[in-house]
Design an enzyme around this catalytic site. Structure first.
Site, PDB file in Angstrom:
ATOM      1  N   LYS A  60     -12.708 -12.459  34.835  1.00 61.35           N
ATOM      2  CA  LYS A  60     -13.563 -12.019  33.735  1.00 61.35           C
ATOM      3  C   LYS A  60     -12.721 -11.785  32.498  1.00 61.35           C
ATOM      4  CE  LYS A  60     -17.455 -10.096  32.159  1.00 61.35           C
ATOM      5  NZ  LYS A  60     -17.286 -11.029  31.022  1.00 61.35           N
ATOM      6  N   LYS A  89      -9.103 -15.148  30.710  1.00 62.68           N
ATOM      7  CA  LYS A  89      -9.146 -15.174  29.240  1.00 62.68           C
ATOM      8  C   LYS A  89      -9.216 -16.604  28.764  1.00 62.68           C
ATOM      9  CE  LYS A  89      -8.960 -12.170  25.848  1.00 62.68           C
ATOM     10  NZ  LYS A  89      -9.340 -10.760  25.970  1.00 62.68           N
ATOM     11  N   THR A 118     -16.810  -1.554  23.074  1.00 65.08           N
ATOM     12  CA  THR A 118     -15.366  -1.341  22.913  1.00 65.08           C
ATOM     13  C   THR A 118     -15.144  -0.073  22.092  1.00 65.08           C
ATOM     14  OG1 THR A 118     -15.060  -3.727  22.979  1.00 65.08           O
ATOM     15  CG2 THR A 118     -13.192  -2.431  22.197  1.00 65.08           C
TER      16      THR A 118
HETATM   17  N1  GLU Z   1     -12.761  -9.530  25.145  1.00 72.17           N
HETATM   18  C1  GLU Z   1     -12.985  -8.212  25.629  1.00 72.17           C
HETATM   19  C2  GLU Z   1     -11.703  -7.635  26.181  1.00 72.17           C
HETATM   20  O1  GLU Z   1     -10.641  -8.119  25.878  1.00 72.17           O
HETATM   21  C3  GLU Z   1     -14.153  -8.129  26.588  1.00 72.17           C
HETATM   22  C4  GLU Z   1     -14.023  -8.915  27.844  1.00 72.17           C
HETATM   23  C5  GLU Z   1     -15.287  -8.915  28.663  1.00 72.17           C
HETATM   24  O2  GLU Z   1     -16.251  -8.288  28.273  1.00 72.17           O
HETATM   25  O3  GLU Z   1     -15.291  -9.581  29.714  1.00 72.17           O
HETATM   26  O4  GLU Z   1     -11.684  -6.656  26.855  1.00 72.17           O
END
Ligand code: GLU
Length: 420
Positions: A76, A112, A196
């Site tokens: 994820k 990622k 976030t």
């Molecule tokens: N891009 C965000 C992070 O770096 C969210 C990742 C997600 O929601 O899976 O945490």
């Protein structure tokens, strides 16, 4: 969309992440073979994506998808669109996702993605074609039970919607659980967009309690005014904090009497740019060194280094960005008694609510905003206490403690599966 401040030295990000993971595994008593497994993603895909631009030409973009480890469950993590995306950066970011998922205890490994592009120079139709092209290129490797993408720097809910639609067309059934951070009407979750910033806020509150400080009246500097930084400024102001500094990719604004956050939020563009409207600005570097109680780097990597760590005047640093403080700076600041809430803990709110979104998609049953907020708070407060207790009991800095908490689950799962 996130704001990006100055070019970081990304090549060192992977090496320093590997170093801390190695230290964490040693402290946990694992042999070097566990580090050999976890020092790189188990899978790394590089794709070339041809896109018809509005002027009729074809431009070929490079994209990546890294899957760090899938022992715990599907991988994820977000997809970033940025001209400086590199393979090493994507690898390091996928490792950070493993750590974040371990810290907030959600059943994923880290992943990622990234595309080397500059969305600020692209039209909406070009961005749509690029987003769909990327999904076609990675479709065999991803899916609701394999690897679940999400937004990251310069990607948003519209891009998630296009990607979800493309994936659903390829699979020939509606697949909301393929990606998170979607618009509410397409199976997004309440609270995801601010997740976030909410996670960072919860960490700030807990860190302030620990330093016997109140949030009301506290002087806060936020570097970055994108998704995380912008929402954070708004939430903290509503809770009585005094936001005395903010910045974007180009410059910073500072006023010791407090900035008019509502006005700045109204004026910023979708990339978080606002300082171009002001004559009196300072540099990002100067902003970091101004006196404040709480400093929140919410932009990009390598902002607090051994060169400026001694000049930081904050009592608490909460890292909303990925990798803003180098290892050397962490050491200097920790020795000076500055409380650092490391990135892998502070920015874990996004993936936590992404997990809630995915659960809701799998259930087909959706929760209220209050339910999401309460569940997020429980997870982040628990994670915060776990990291602080680990730091105190092992007498180590909070970053190493967070890595220990974060890597443990993946290491254990790899062991139980018989991989190591
Ligand atoms: N891009 C965000 C992070 O770096 C969210 C990742 C997600 O929601 O899976 O945490």
């Amino acid at each position: 969309m996130g704001a990006v401040v100055e070019k970081g030295k990304e090549s060192s990000v992977l090496v320093s992440t590997q170093h801390v993971v190695q230290q964490a595994l040693r402290k946990l008593g694992y042999k070097e073979e566990m580090y050999e497994l976890l020092k790189e993603p188990v899978r790394m895909l590089t794709v070339r994506i041809p896109v018809r631009m509005d002027n009729g030409d074809i431009k070929v973009f490079t994209g990546y998808r890294a899957q760090h480890n899938d022992a715990v469950g599907p991988t994820k993590g977000g997809i970033r669109f940025h001209p400086e995306v590199t393979e090493d950066e994507v690898k390091a970011l996928s490792m950070w996702m493993t750590l974040k998922c371990g810290i907030v205890n959600v059943p994923y490994g880290g992943g990622k993605g990234g595309i080397v592009c500059d969305p600020r120079q692209m039209s909406f139709p070009e961005l749509e074609r690029l987003s769909r092209g990327y999904v076609r290129a990675i479709s065999q490797l991803v899916g609701p039970t394999k690897d679940i993408p999400a937004p990251d720097v310069f990607t948003n809910s519209q891009i998630m919607a296009w990607m979800m639609d493309e994936y659903s067309r390829i699979r020939e059934f509606d697949s909301p659980g393929f990606i998170t951070g979607k618009p509410l009407v397409l199976g997004g979750s309440h609270g995801r967009e601010m997740a976030t910033a909410m996670g960072v806020t919860i960490c700030i509150e807990e860190a302030a309690k620990k330093k016997q400080m109140g949030l009301a009246g506290a002087n806060v500097i936020i570097q970055g005014f994108g998704n995380a930084g912008g929402y954070l400024a708004k939430i903290l102001k509503e809770r009585g904090a005094n936001i005395i500094g903010i910045s974007d990719a180009y410059a910073a604004l500072f006023d010791e009497n407090g900035l008019d956050i509502d006005y700045l939020l109204e004026k910023r563009d979708s990339f978080g740019t606002v300082t171009n409207l002001f004559k009196q600005t300072i540099t990002n570097k100067e902003l970091l060194q101004r006196p404040c109680d709480i400093l929140v780097p919410a932009a990009i990597a390598n902002q607090i280094t051994r060169e400026n760590a001694h000049d930081i005047q904050a009592k608490i640093i909460v890292e909303a960005a990925n990798g803003p403080t180098t290892m050397e700076a962490t050491k200097i600041l920790s020795e000076r008694g500055v409380l650092i809430v490391p990135d892998v803990l502070a920015s874990s709110g996004g993936v936590t609510v992404s997990y809630f979104e995915w659960v809701q998609n799998n259930l087909g049953y959706y929760w209220s905003e209050e339910e999401v907020a309460e569940k997020l708070r429980n997870k982040v407060v628990h994670a915060f206490n776990n990291v602080i207790q680990t730091a105190e009991s092992h007498k180590i800095d909070t970053r190493l403690a967070a890595y220990m908490v974060g890597v443990r689950k993946t290491a254990e799962a790899s062991r139980f599966r018989g991989w190591i």
